[in-house]
Write a protein that holds these residues in place. Structure first.
Motif, PDB file in Angstrom:
ATOM      1  N   VAL A  18      38.933  11.369  -7.616  1.00  0.00           N
ATOM      2  CA  VAL A  18      38.225  11.354  -6.330  1.00  0.00           C
ATOM      3  C   VAL A  18      37.480  10.033  -6.215  1.00  0.00           C
ATOM      4  CG1 VAL A  18      36.424  12.410  -4.922  1.00  0.00           C
ATOM      5  CG2 VAL A  18      37.988  13.855  -6.234  1.00  0.00           C
ATOM      6  N   TRP A  21      34.249  10.786  -0.373  1.00  0.00           N
ATOM      7  CA  TRP A  21      34.266  11.990   0.455  1.00  0.00           C
ATOM      8  C   TRP A  21      34.195  11.592   1.918  1.00  0.00           C
ATOM      9  CZ3 TRP A  21      34.143  17.128  -1.492  1.00  0.00           C
ATOM     10  CH2 TRP A  21      34.130  17.208  -2.902  1.00  0.00           C
ATOM     11  N   ASP A  24      32.772  16.684   4.004  1.00  0.00           N
ATOM     12  CA  ASP A  24      32.919  17.587   2.865  1.00  0.00           C
ATOM     13  C   ASP A  24      34.342  17.627   2.323  1.00  0.00           C
ATOM     14  OD1 ASP A  24      34.024  18.789   5.059  1.00  0.00           O
ATOM     15  OD2 ASP A  24      33.090  20.753   4.742  1.00  0.00           O
ATOM     16  N   PRO A  26      37.187  15.794   0.030  1.00  0.00           N
ATOM     17  CA  PRO A  26      37.367  14.738  -0.968  1.00  0.00           C
ATOM     18  C   PRO A  26      38.546  13.843  -0.627  1.00  0.00           C
ATOM     19  CG  PRO A  26      38.173  16.832  -1.810  1.00  0.00           C
ATOM     20  CD  PRO A  26      37.512  17.131  -0.494  1.00  0.00           C
ATOM     21  N   SER A  28      41.174  11.245  -2.529  1.00  0.00           N
ATOM     22  CA  SER A  28      41.629  10.893  -3.869  1.00  0.00           C
ATOM     23  C   SER A  28      41.777   9.383  -4.018  1.00  0.00           C
ATOM     24  CB  SER A  28      42.964  11.570  -4.176  1.00  0.00           C
ATOM     25  OG  SER A  28      44.005  10.977  -3.402  1.00  0.00           O
ATOM     26  N   ALA A 169      26.575  10.398  -6.254  1.00  0.00           N
ATOM     27  CA  ALA A 169      27.308   9.975  -5.066  1.00  0.00           C
ATOM     28  C   ALA A 169      26.433   9.046  -4.236  1.00  0.00           C
ATOM     29  CB  ALA A 169      27.719  11.194  -4.244  1.00  0.00           C
ATOM     30  N   ALA A 195      31.238   8.245  -6.394  1.00  0.00           N
ATOM     31  CA  ALA A 195      31.895   8.632  -5.145  1.00  0.00           C
ATOM     32  C   ALA A 195      31.084   8.099  -3.977  1.00  0.00           C
ATOM     33  CB  ALA A 195      32.011  10.148  -5.057  1.00  0.00           C
ATOM     34  N   GLN A 197      30.343   8.210   0.237  1.00  0.00           N
ATOM     35  CA  GLN A 197      30.486   9.020   1.444  1.00  0.00           C
ATOM     36  C   GLN A 197      30.915   8.114   2.590  1.00  0.00           C
ATOM     37  OE1 GLN A 197      31.179  11.339   4.010  1.00  0.00           O
ATOM     38  NE2 GLN A 197      30.088  12.607   2.488  1.00  0.00           N
ATOM     39  N   PRO A 212      28.419  15.460  -1.976  1.00  0.00           N
ATOM     40  CA  PRO A 212      29.480  16.290  -2.559  1.00  0.00           C
ATOM     41  C   PRO A 212      28.921  17.482  -3.323  1.00  0.00           C
ATOM     42  CG  PRO A 212      29.909  13.961  -2.932  1.00  0.00           C
ATOM     43  CD  PRO A 212      28.532  14.058  -2.357  1.00  0.00           C
TER      44      PRO A 212
END
Length: 555
Positions: A18, A21, A24, A26, A28, A169, A195, A197, A212
């Protein structure tokens, strides 16, 4: 492998499960690499070399940016997509990619249907990025960057701040179209496995919904956002960052209340990159500490820098005055703000200092105006005593009192001639009082703004309906009223400024006009923004005047 090396090789490395995002959902790493490959193929097939990128979605933006870099082309990042900005880019770039509203002044590039091979790691010495300065002291200027400058700065950020937020995140309320958002919201998470957003955080209440599941959050915010925090008990974040403009002292207590910590303030600019940082937690030092690999010294009260984030390797003067203190330095304001008014040299810094010394003024910014002639404009926030004079004797009385107080600072021919009095300094989405934003306040069609109050739903703006407003001309002789179309224009104007709305106007719904608005009234305009709809309501002591919703396109 350092963060800088990972960024250079991003499209050649095994993708993470991942990478980010989209609200909501994800996204990859394989999906991201495929999208970047398609963009690489599209740019490689185009004969041009320079391309303007503008996306609201940070993951779409990152895929296009790395695909462009992988194709050997240069990215230009405009801060906005106003018609003037698009027209200015027309002769400087060869194409455009992203969320461009019609009519497009530039040929559009779209991702190719087939992916391309990722190729070799990026050349860190290549000058493949052009950003724009904020325009705080003049028109925005282009600022070229080598990839190595950006990537090395990410290594420094991770070294300075990474330990406290490993695995968190990254969410942001600032745009990746500016260098601060680009570095912190996009490049830092991509380089470190955090990750990111894709959606911009508009209000703090959305923080939990954009984080996330099961993850902790790092918030990349602006001083403007942090200066109007809602009355929340607590927001769960590992770190909060602020940059792009000074964070007001008054914002720190609210940050401590909401986040349990003061923001990490990062000092720098488009030209210098990140320079230093501080965090004003209780009993913490107030001075600035240099970021890793950044050297500084003070010469003639001016801060000089030597840094791998600069285009040149030698020592360079900054635009700020500073003083050395134990453990770091203090900032003392801009170093050179000298202009000529009526052939007289005027220090804007000195005039602003003189105005701030007046008991009638809480804060102030100056700008130079050229129409109808070269002159100084003053955008000021009156103190309680200043507002009392304004309300009792009028705007002219307050302006004349301030002009009289400048007699020992300026010659008469250079005294300011135009004044705007506001409840707070006007700033852009990055929290900066740019020349363009200040100049907009002198549009004669803007109603005087007396107060702004944040609410749980949005903003309440108190407007003074000045009989001199040009919108009253001809509507109607002897019985002036404010036309409904003007009320809609004001709702859109203030809505775009308060909520950073960038979409195109797309329609209206639930429109009602109940009472006329006449000169000399004091009217409140209540605004709220959600799901592409700007709800507005005009009301006063007489009752409700108008209400409705304006619809805007979204990316």
């Amino acid at each position: 492998m350092t963060p800088a090396q990972r960024l250079a090789a991003l499209l050649t490395l095994p993708p993470p499960a991942v990478i980010g995002w989209r609200r909501d959902v994800p996204v990859s790493g394989a999906e991201f690499i495929e999208a970047a490959g398609r963009w690489q193929a599209a740019f490689a097939a185009h004969g041009g070399q320079r391309f303007a990128l503008y996306f609201q979605d940070s993951l779409h933006f990152a895929a296009a940016l790395f695909g462009l870099w992988q194709s050997g082309k240069q990215a230009w990042l405009p801060g906005d997509l106003t018609p003037a900005s698009r027209q200015a880019l027309r002769s400087r770039v060869d194409g455009f990619a992203g969320d461009v509203p019609p009519p497009a002044e530039l040929p559009a590039v779209e991702a190719a249907a087939l992916p391309a091979a990722a190729g070799q790691p990026l050349d860190a010495s290549a000058p493949q990025l052009v950003v724009f300065t904020s325009g705080s002291t003049g028109q925005p200027q282009t600022c070229p960057k080598r990839l190595g400058q950006l990537f090395d700065e990410i290594t420094a950020l991770e070294q300075a701040f990474g330990a406290a937020s490993a695995g968190a995140a990254v969410l942001g309320s600032v745009s990746h179209q500016h260098v601060y958002g680009l570095l912190f919201r996009v490049l830092w998470p991509l380089a470190t496995g955090r990750a990111l957003q894709a959606q911009c955080l508009v209000v703090l209440e959305d923080l939990a919904g954009l984080t996330p599941p099961g993850a902790r959050a790092v918030l990349i915010a602006s001083p403007a956002h942090l200066s109007r925090l809602p009355l929340l008990a607590h927001a769960n974040v590992d770190q909060v960052f602020s940059s792009g403009a000074p964070l007001p002292d008054a914002a720190v207590p609210d940050c401590l209340r909401v986040f349990g910590q003061a923001p990490i303030e990062v000092y720098g600019s488009s030209e210098t990159g990140g320079v230093a940082w501080r965090q004003r937690n209780p009993r913490a030092a107030l001075h600035w500490q240099a970021l890793p690999d950044v050297e500084w010294r003070i010469e003639d009260d001016t801060l000089w820098l030597r840094s791998p984030h600069l285009m040149d390797a030698g020592w360079q003067p900054s635009a700020d005055r500073a003083a050395a203190v134990e453990g770091g330095f203090e900032l003392r304001g801009r170093a050179d703000r000298i202009v000529k008014i009526a052939e007289k040299r005027v220090s804007l810094t000195a005039v602003e200092a003189a105005l701030r010394a007046s008991p009638l003024i809480a804060d102030v910014r100056l700008l130079t105006m050229t129409e109808p002639r070269e002159q100084l404009g003053v955008v000021a926030v009156p103190s309680a005593a200043g507002w009392a004079l304004h309300d009792e004797q009028g705007k002219r009385a307050l302006a004349e009192a301030l002009r009289a107080g400048l007699a020992d600072v300026l010659e008469r021919v250079a005294l300011p001639r135009r004044f705007r009095f506001l409840p707070g300094l006007p700033v852009n989405a990055q929290g900066k009082a740019t020349q363009a934003r200040l100049a907009a306040e002198f549009d004669p069609r803007r109603p005087p703004l007396r107060a702004v109050d944040a609410t749980d739903a949005g903003h309440d703006l108190t407007l003074l309906i000045d009989p001199a407003l040009p919108q009253f001309a001809g509507h109607f002789p002897g019985h002036p009223i404010l036309a409904g179309v003007v009320q809609l224009e004001w709702a859109e104007l203030f809505g775009r400024e308060r909520f950073g709305i960038t979409g195109e106007f797309a329609g209206m719904e639930a429109l009602k006009f109940q009472r006329v608005i006449t000169p000399h009234q004091r009217v409140t305009l209540s605004l709220s923004w959600a799901a592409g709809k700007l709800a507005f309501r005009y009301h006063s002591e007489q009752g409700q005047h108008a209400s409705g919703k304006l619809l805007f396109t979204t990316a």
